[in-house]
Write a protein that holds these residues in place. Structure first.
Motif, PDB file in Angstrom:
ATOM      1  N   ALA A 103       0.818  -1.216   0.000  1.00 48.55           N
ATOM      2  CA  ALA A 103       0.000   0.000   0.000  1.00 48.55           C
ATOM      3  C   ALA A 103       0.854   1.269   0.000  1.00 48.55           C
ATOM      4  N   SER A 104       1.848   1.301  -0.864  1.00 47.88           N
ATOM      5  CA  SER A 104       2.754   2.452  -0.896  1.00 47.88           C
ATOM      6  C   SER A 104       2.077   3.702  -1.448  1.00 47.88           C
ATOM      7  N   GLN A 105       2.504   4.840  -0.944  1.00 47.23           N
ATOM      8  CA  GLN A 105       2.162   6.114  -1.551  1.00 47.23           C
ATOM      9  C   GLN A 105       2.996   6.286  -2.817  1.00 47.23           C
ATOM     10  N   THR A 106       2.665   7.338  -3.593  1.00 53.04           N
ATOM     11  CA  THR A 106       3.466   7.658  -4.776  1.00 53.04           C
ATOM     12  C   THR A 106       4.314   8.916  -4.574  1.00 53.04           C
ATOM     13  N   ALA A 107       3.990   9.732  -3.576  1.00 54.50           N
ATOM     14  CA  ALA A 107       4.793  10.927  -3.304  1.00 54.50           C
ATOM     15  C   ALA A 107       6.209  10.515  -2.901  1.00 54.50           C
ATOM     16  N   ASP A 108       7.192  11.215  -3.425  1.00 52.48           N
ATOM     17  CA  ASP A 108       8.609  10.984  -3.098  1.00 52.48           C
ATOM     18  C   ASP A 108       9.069   9.570  -3.444  1.00 52.48           C
ATOM     19  N   THR A 109       8.489   9.002  -4.491  1.00 50.38           N
ATOM     20  CA  THR A 109       8.887   7.641  -4.892  1.00 50.38           C
ATOM     21  C   THR A 109       9.534   7.630  -6.281  1.00 50.38           C
ATOM     22  N   ASP A 110      10.055   8.761  -6.726  1.00 50.70           N
ATOM     23  CA  ASP A 110      10.682   8.810  -8.056  1.00 50.70           C
ATOM     24  C   ASP A 110      11.826   7.812  -8.188  1.00 50.70           C
ATOM     25  N   GLY A 111      12.393   7.399  -7.057  1.00 49.89           N
ATOM     26  CA  GLY A 111      13.502   6.463  -7.089  1.00 49.89           C
ATOM     27  C   GLY A 111      13.163   5.145  -7.759  1.00 49.89           C
ATOM     28  N   ILE A 112      11.873   4.807  -7.859  1.00 49.14           N
ATOM     29  CA  ILE A 112      11.507   3.548  -8.502  1.00 49.14           C
ATOM     30  C   ILE A 112      11.900   3.556  -9.977  1.00 49.14           C
ATOM     31  N   GLU A 113      12.017   4.729 -10.559  1.00 47.57           N
ATOM     32  CA  GLU A 113      12.393   4.823 -11.967  1.00 47.57           C
ATOM     33  C   GLU A 113      13.831   4.377 -12.202  1.00 47.57           C
ATOM     34  N   GLN A 114      14.618   4.299 -11.123  1.00 47.20           N
ATOM     35  CA  GLN A 114      16.005   3.847 -11.224  1.00 47.20           C
ATOM     36  C   GLN A 114      16.215   2.460 -10.634  1.00 47.20           C
ATOM     37  N   LEU A 115      15.128   1.784 -10.307  1.00 44.04           N
ATOM     38  CA  LEU A 115      15.251   0.490  -9.631  1.00 44.04           C
ATOM     39  C   LEU A 115      15.590  -0.642 -10.595  1.00 44.04           C
ATOM     40  N   ALA A 116      14.982  -0.666 -11.764  1.00 42.25           N
ATOM     41  CA  ALA A 116      15.205  -1.763 -12.715  1.00 42.25           C
ATOM     42  C   ALA A 116      16.682  -1.872 -13.092  1.00 42.25           C
ATOM     43  N   PRO A 117      17.166  -3.111 -13.316  1.00 42.18           N
ATOM     44  CA  PRO A 117      16.422  -4.369 -13.413  1.00 42.18           C
ATOM     45  C   PRO A 117      16.224  -5.082 -12.075  1.00 42.18           C
ATOM     46  N   CYS A 176      -2.183   3.847  -6.789  1.00 41.34           N
ATOM     47  CA  CYS A 176      -0.790   4.128  -6.424  1.00 41.34           C
ATOM     48  C   CYS A 176       0.110   2.969  -6.858  1.00 41.34           C
ATOM     49  N   ALA A 177      -0.297   1.739  -6.556  1.00 36.74           N
ATOM     50  CA  ALA A 177       0.490   0.575  -6.949  1.00 36.74           C
ATOM     51  C   ALA A 177       0.578   0.465  -8.461  1.00 36.74           C
ATOM     52  N   GLN A 178      -0.528   0.739  -9.135  1.00 35.07           N
ATOM     53  CA  GLN A 178      -0.537   0.669 -10.597  1.00 35.07           C
ATOM     54  C   GLN A 178       0.380   1.726 -11.202  1.00 35.07           C
ATOM     55  N   ASN A 179       0.372   2.920 -10.608  1.00 36.41           N
ATOM     56  CA  ASN A 179       1.259   3.985 -11.097  1.00 36.41           C
ATOM     57  C   ASN A 179       2.726   3.649 -10.848  1.00 36.41           C
ATOM     58  N   LEU A 180       3.021   3.049  -9.706  1.00 37.20           N
ATOM     59  CA  LEU A 180       4.393   2.631  -9.417  1.00 37.20           C
ATOM     60  C   LEU A 180       4.841   1.531 -10.378  1.00 37.20           C
ATOM     61  N   TYR A 181       3.936   0.639 -10.684  1.00 36.52           N
ATOM     62  CA  TYR A 181       4.244  -0.439 -11.635  1.00 36.52           C
ATOM     63  C   TYR A 181       4.645   0.155 -12.987  1.00 36.52           C
ATOM     64  N   ARG A 182       3.891   1.170 -13.425  1.00 36.44           N
ATOM     65  CA  ARG A 182       4.226   1.823 -14.696  1.00 36.44           C
ATOM     66  C   ARG A 182       5.526   2.611 -14.586  1.00 36.44           C
ATOM     67  N   ALA A 183       5.739   3.269 -13.448  1.00 34.07           N
ATOM     68  CA  ALA A 183       6.949   4.077 -13.272  1.00 34.07           C
ATOM     69  C   ALA A 183       8.208   3.223 -13.293  1.00 34.07           C
ATOM     70  N   TYR A 184       8.102   1.985 -12.842  1.00 32.43           N
ATOM     71  CA  TYR A 184       9.250   1.073 -12.883  1.00 32.43           C
ATOM     72  C   TYR A 184       9.736   0.902 -14.318  1.00 32.43           C
ATOM     73  N   GLY A 185       8.804   0.884 -15.245  1.00 31.09           N
ATOM     74  CA  GLY A 185       9.174   0.819 -16.657  1.00 31.09           C
ATOM     75  C   GLY A 185       9.278  -0.602 -17.182  1.00 31.09           C
ATOM     76  N   GLU A 186       9.466  -0.696 -18.479  1.00 30.20           N
ATOM     77  CA  GLU A 186       9.536  -1.991 -19.160  1.00 30.20           C
ATOM     78  C   GLU A 186      10.983  -2.335 -19.505  1.00 30.20           C
ATOM     79  N   HIS A 187      11.795  -2.425 -18.487  1.00 31.00           N
ATOM     80  CA  HIS A 187      13.193  -2.783 -18.679  1.00 31.00           C
ATOM     81  C   HIS A 187      13.269  -4.218 -19.205  1.00 31.00           C
ATOM     82  N   PRO A 188      14.132  -4.488 -20.196  1.00 30.86           N
ATOM     83  CA  PRO A 188      14.185  -5.841 -20.785  1.00 30.86           C
ATOM     84  C   PRO A 188      14.525  -6.933 -19.784  1.00 30.86           C
TER      85      PRO A 188
END
Length: 276
Positions: free
Chosen positions: A158-172, A190-202
């Protein structure tokens, strides 16, 4: 809300541990020194394997982080049970971290980094899985972005999305996102947005699970949530789960939803505006 005394943190273990075939690990209240302008210690509970071997543990460790009010029981009171299972079944140290200044990511992030340093100096840990509930997702993803070598995976409930930009650098590196569709505190979007923010890294590994009708603490599905996090951490750290440990990992050491809410209250996880 300021820092709670480490000695006051409770509960140390889940209520049904004595009835389970799981040996209690060495558990103690600790203060983790943090060097920043606040310059005081973060309170925490350490769960330490009784037979610790850094080679067997593959230098792995887990840090469990709560929401906007701090606390050490986590969503549905799963943190004491998870920490005992990590220490006793996977033989790795685990910290249940409280904050010096809850809900302020600029201070909570150094708390997590200091916990990593504490585990490194005491157990030679250099590979970490971070688990965060609600607001706790923010310091988890912030630290993961800053520590690409040491943080090997992040799981959130149940994560928030505020201050979670770091997920964009998490992959792979892997991420596990768990949320209830009945959450009235933070929308499952929020979870769905985080899932998208993670990106489609190969080579990325992103997993999302939405629990139908469940609340902000996932109290209706807590045993399943706990087991998913346990198995996720083991995979991230490259640790095999023996058949016996796998069976024990599924044991419910807390009990009813009512008991779980009491555990959260005792752990101070429902302070600071957090609710179910």
């Amino acid at each position: 809300m300021g820092t709670r005394a480490a000695s006051s943190l409770r509960p140390l273990h889940p209520p049904n541990l004595a009835r389970a075939a799981i040996q209690a690990p060495i558990t103690r209240n600790v203060e983790i020194k943090v060097k920043d302008p606040l310059d005081h210690a973060a309170p925490a509970i350490l769960h330490e394997p009784r037979d610790y071997d850094p080679v067997r543990a593959k230098n792995g460790a887990v840090i469990l982080i709560s929401g906007a009010g701090g606390g050490v029981s986590g969503p549905a009171g799963i943190y004491p049970s998870l920490a005992d299972k990590f220490a006793s079944l996977l033989h790795i140290p685990c910290i249940r971290l409280d904050y010096r200044q809850p809900a302020r990511n600029k201070y909570c992030t150094p708390d997590v980094l200091a916990s990593m340093s504490y585990l490194s100096s005491r157990f030679q840990s250099d590979r970490f899985v971070l688990v965060g509930w609600s607001f706790g997702g923010a310091p988890c993803f912030t630290v993961a972005a800053r520590e690409p070598e040491r943080v090997v995976g992040v799981a959130t409930v149940a994560s928030q999305t505020a201050d979670t930009d770091g997920i964009e650098q998490l992959a792979p590196r892997p991420v596990l996102l768990l949320h209830g569709t009945g959450d009235t505190c933070l929308s499952p979007r929020c979870a769905q947005n985080l899932y998208r923010a993670y990106g489609e890294h190969p080579h990325g590994q992103r997993q999302i699970r939405l629990f139908e009708g469940d609340n902000h603490g996932l109290t209706k599905n807590a045993p399943q949530v706990e087991k998913m996090i346990f198995e996720f951490a083991a995979r991230c750290l490259g640790l095999a789960i023996s058949p016996g440990a796998e069976e024990k990992a599924g044991h419910d050491l807390v009990g009813s939803e009512e008991t779980r809410v009491r555990e959260m209250a005792e752990g101070q996880d429902l302070a600071g505006g957090e609710h179910l």
